[in-house]
Design a protein around this motif. Structure first.
Motif, PDB file in Angstrom:
ATOM      1  N   GLY A 154       2.598  -0.217  -4.568  1.00  0.00           N
ATOM      2  CA  GLY A 154       2.003  -1.039  -5.623  1.00  0.00           C
ATOM      3  C   GLY A 154       2.807  -2.266  -5.993  1.00  0.00           C
ATOM      4  N   THR A 155       4.006  -2.430  -5.442  1.00  0.00           N
ATOM      5  CA  THR A 155       4.799  -3.624  -5.709  1.00  0.00           C
ATOM      6  C   THR A 155       4.053  -4.871  -5.235  1.00  0.00           C
ATOM      7  N   GLU A 156       4.118  -5.929  -6.021  1.00  0.00           N
ATOM      8  CA  GLU A 156       3.506  -7.203  -5.630  1.00  0.00           C
ATOM      9  C   GLU A 156       4.369  -7.830  -4.538  1.00  0.00           C
ATOM     10  N   LEU A 157       3.976  -7.635  -3.292  1.00  0.00           N
ATOM     11  CA  LEU A 157       4.783  -8.099  -2.161  1.00  0.00           C
ATOM     12  C   LEU A 157       4.704  -9.605  -1.976  1.00  0.00           C
ATOM     13  N   TYR A 158       3.500 -10.132  -1.927  1.00  0.00           N
ATOM     14  CA  TYR A 158       3.279 -11.556  -1.675  1.00  0.00           C
ATOM     15  C   TYR A 158       2.264 -12.121  -2.662  1.00  0.00           C
ATOM     16  N   LYS A 159       2.383 -13.405  -2.946  1.00  0.00           N
ATOM     17  CA  LYS A 159       1.297 -14.193  -3.499  1.00  0.00           C
ATOM     18  C   LYS A 159       0.917 -15.220  -2.444  1.00  0.00           C
ATOM     19  N   VAL A 160      -0.374 -15.330  -2.173  1.00  0.00           N
ATOM     20  CA  VAL A 160      -0.833 -16.203  -1.098  1.00  0.00           C
ATOM     21  C   VAL A 160      -1.960 -17.098  -1.593  1.00  0.00           C
TER      22      VAL A 160
ATOM     23  N   PRO B  26       0.811  -1.222   0.000  1.00  0.00           N
ATOM     24  CA  PRO B  26       0.000   0.000   0.000  1.00  0.00           C
ATOM     25  C   PRO B  26       0.846   1.275   0.000  1.00  0.00           C
ATOM     26  N   LEU B  27       2.134   1.147   0.247  1.00  0.00           N
ATOM     27  CA  LEU B  27       3.014   2.314   0.239  1.00  0.00           C
ATOM     28  C   LEU B  27       4.438   1.887  -0.076  1.00  0.00           C
ATOM     29  N   GLY B  28       5.259   2.840  -0.451  1.00  0.00           N
ATOM     30  CA  GLY B  28       6.655   2.552  -0.717  1.00  0.00           C
ATOM     31  C   GLY B  28       7.464   2.576   0.566  1.00  0.00           C
ATOM     32  N   GLY B  29       8.630   1.950   0.521  1.00  0.00           N
ATOM     33  CA  GLY B  29       9.497   1.935   1.691  1.00  0.00           C
ATOM     34  C   GLY B  29      10.403   0.721   1.702  1.00  0.00           C
ATOM     35  N   MET B  30      10.926   0.418   2.888  1.00  0.00           N
ATOM     36  CA  MET B  30      11.790  -0.733   3.100  1.00  0.00           C
ATOM     37  C   MET B  30      10.982  -1.817   3.822  1.00  0.00           C
ATOM     38  N   VAL B  31      11.010  -3.046   3.288  1.00  0.00           N
ATOM     39  CA  VAL B  31      10.131  -4.106   3.781  1.00  0.00           C
ATOM     40  C   VAL B  31      10.899  -5.100   4.645  1.00  0.00           C
ATOM     41  N   GLU B  32      10.336  -5.374   5.811  1.00  0.00           N
ATOM     42  CA  GLU B  32      10.768  -6.519   6.616  1.00  0.00           C
ATOM     43  C   GLU B  32       9.743  -7.625   6.369  1.00  0.00           C
ATOM     44  N   TYR B  33      10.150  -8.661   5.649  1.00  0.00           N
ATOM     45  CA  TYR B  33       9.237  -9.768   5.353  1.00  0.00           C
ATOM     46  C   TYR B  33       9.143 -10.669   6.585  1.00  0.00           C
ATOM     47  N   LEU B  34       7.967 -10.754   7.147  1.00  0.00           N
ATOM     48  CA  LEU B  34       7.764 -11.526   8.374  1.00  0.00           C
ATOM     49  C   LEU B  34       7.170 -12.899   8.110  1.00  0.00           C
ATOM     50  N   ALA B  35       6.217 -12.980   7.175  1.00  0.00           N
ATOM     51  CA  ALA B  35       5.547 -14.250   6.887  1.00  0.00           C
ATOM     52  C   ALA B  35       6.489 -15.147   6.091  1.00  0.00           C
ATOM     53  N   GLU B  36       6.734 -16.343   6.591  1.00  0.00           N
ATOM     54  CA  GLU B  36       7.623 -17.295   5.938  1.00  0.00           C
ATOM     55  C   GLU B  36       6.870 -18.036   4.848  1.00  0.00           C
ATOM     56  N   VAL B  37       7.468 -18.135   3.660  1.00  0.00           N
ATOM     57  CA  VAL B  37       6.784 -18.814   2.565  1.00  0.00           C
ATOM     58  C   VAL B  37       6.586 -20.285   2.916  1.00  0.00           C
TER      59      VAL B  37
ATOM     60  N   LEU C 181       5.010 -17.028  -2.174  1.00  0.00           N
ATOM     61  CA  LEU C 181       6.244 -16.352  -2.584  1.00  0.00           C
ATOM     62  C   LEU C 181       6.156 -14.880  -2.222  1.00  0.00           C
ATOM     63  N   HIS C 182       7.323 -14.239  -2.158  1.00  0.00           N
ATOM     64  CA  HIS C 182       7.330 -12.791  -1.967  1.00  0.00           C
ATOM     65  C   HIS C 182       8.404 -12.142  -2.815  1.00  0.00           C
ATOM     66  N   PHE C 183       8.299 -10.858  -2.980  1.00  0.00           N
ATOM     67  CA  PHE C 183       9.221 -10.058  -3.768  1.00  0.00           C
ATOM     68  C   PHE C 183      10.645 -10.264  -3.274  1.00  0.00           C
ATOM     69  N   ALA C 184      11.606 -10.199  -4.178  1.00  0.00           N
ATOM     70  CA  ALA C 184      12.986 -10.524  -3.803  1.00  0.00           C
ATOM     71  C   ALA C 184      13.676  -9.412  -3.033  1.00  0.00           C
TER      72      ALA C 184
END
Length: 368
Positions: free
Chosen positions: A355-361, A296-307, A345-348
């Motif tokens: 608007g980046t596709e962060l996750y597919k669930v 929903p916004l730009g920034g730096m992502v900490e991916y918490l959910a494990e694929v 999966l999530h963005f690398a």
């Protein structure tokens, strides 16, 4: 058992050098067992499939083969060599910007007219005529007087080989990804043989990918024939196996997936010996329930959910860090969904635009 190696020219560079793809073939001769086509590395960074083909070839040396097998590693020489620094950028044709795995030919067959002129044939005769028509259509496309793009030429040349097989397996990976399988709904039973924990059951809609380019024409024919009162068993199986994350190979893990492919080939009679599938938990959802979550916004992502690990509704998928907003309550934004899901999966990258596709669930998941 032995493979013969050859190469296929799929294009030319501006400086005149040929772009070639290695091909390994085993010819069995006359056999009622289904023939097999397996390719890997259509996307440049998705290299694990080459390791799986390597392990599969080693494994096949131990078995009695009852069918023709064609193996095509390194299937996209231009994409594989499309590098920027330490990264491989070979997901899109650099000339057209089109995804390399969306370049295959959509046949758009007039099924009513085709079947009307072939309805007197037996099922086996229909299979032969229809297969020949698909291959001829690929040749006609490649020989268009207007030419074809670099990416489309490569894809249709690969598709031509795939159309001549009864079983087609396309090996891919995701950015940061759990293993998952794309399987057509009519072939759902096949998902229980591969060493893959999650399956997406896909409908009869052509989206441009290799597996769809192979099975959709046959599925469409079968549906038309049934509408005309004639049952017809779809003679072709095609799958996409997503083998984890890109830019990485793991030979031990490749052996697990090679054994899963062997279990399926054993079930289909491609090899004489019996290979049992891995005992494991397998889950699935329908493609309509496979959802994309965009930042929903730009920034730096900490991916918490494990694929590959289910998470309940409301549990955080990720945090967005906006260091430019330090000292406000907007510096850290947790992201979550209001339904249970399995992140696949999530963005690398940790750096994202809005608007980046962060996750597919996967949602509405069930056990198979």
């Amino acid at each position: 058992m032995s493979f013969t190696q050859s190469s296929l020219k799929v294009g030319e560079l501006a400086t005149g050098q040929d772009l070639t793809v290695p091909i390994f073939n085993h010819k069995c001769g006359r056999s009622s067992a289904p023939s097999v086509y397996i390719q890997a590395n259509v996307h440049g960074a998705e290299v694990q499939g080459n390791a799986v083909i390597y392990q599969l070839m080693k494994r096949l040396e131990q078995y009695t083969l009852c069918a023709d097998i064609t193996l095509v590693p390194l299937a996209n020489p231009l994409g594989i060599n499309q590098k920027s620094g330490e990264f491989t950028l070979g997901r899109f044709d650099p000339i057209t910007g089109v995804n390399w795995n969306r370049e295959y030919l959509d046949h758009k067959i007039d099924l009513a007219a085709w079947f009307e002129s072939h309805s007197a044939l037996s099922d086996s005769e229909i299979i032969g005529k229809y297969r020949a028509m698909l291959v001829d259509a690929c040749h006609d496309r490649l020989n268009s007087e207007w030419g074809v793009t670099t990416g489309h030429q490569q894809a249709v040349m690969l598709q031509t080989m795939a159309h001549q097989a009864d079983i087609v397996i396309d090996l891919h990976t995701g950015p940061k990804s759990s293993k998952h399988l794309y399987c057509p709904e009519y072939d759902a039973h096949a998902a229980s043989f591969f060493s893959i924990p999650y399956t997406l059951f896909i409908p009869n809609d052509f989206g441009g990918a290799m597996d769809e380019s192979v099975f959709c024409p046959w599925w469409q024919l079968a549906e038309h024939m049934r509408s005309m009162g004639r049952d017809f068993e779809i003679p072709v199986s095609a799958f996409t196996l997503e083998l984890g994350s890109q830019e990485n190979i793991n030979l031990d893990d490749a052996l697990v997936d090679a054994d899963g492919i062997l279990a399926y080939l054993s079930e289909r009679g491609v090899i004489e010996e019996r290979v049992k599938p891995l005992v494991m938990s397998r889950h699935a959802c329908y493609l309509k329930d496979y959802k994309k979550y965009h930042s929903p916004l730009g920034g730096m992502v900490e991916y918490l959910a494990e694929v590959g690990q289910p998470i309940p509704a409301g549990e955080a998928l990720a945090n967005i860090l906006r260091i430019d907003k330090y000292g406000t309550d907007e510096v850290l934004t947790p992201l979550s969904l209001n339904q249970d899901c399995v992140p696949i999966l999530h963005f690398a990258s940790a750096s994202v635009y809005q608007g980046t596709e962060l996750y597919k669930v996967m949602t509405n998941v069930f056990e198979i």
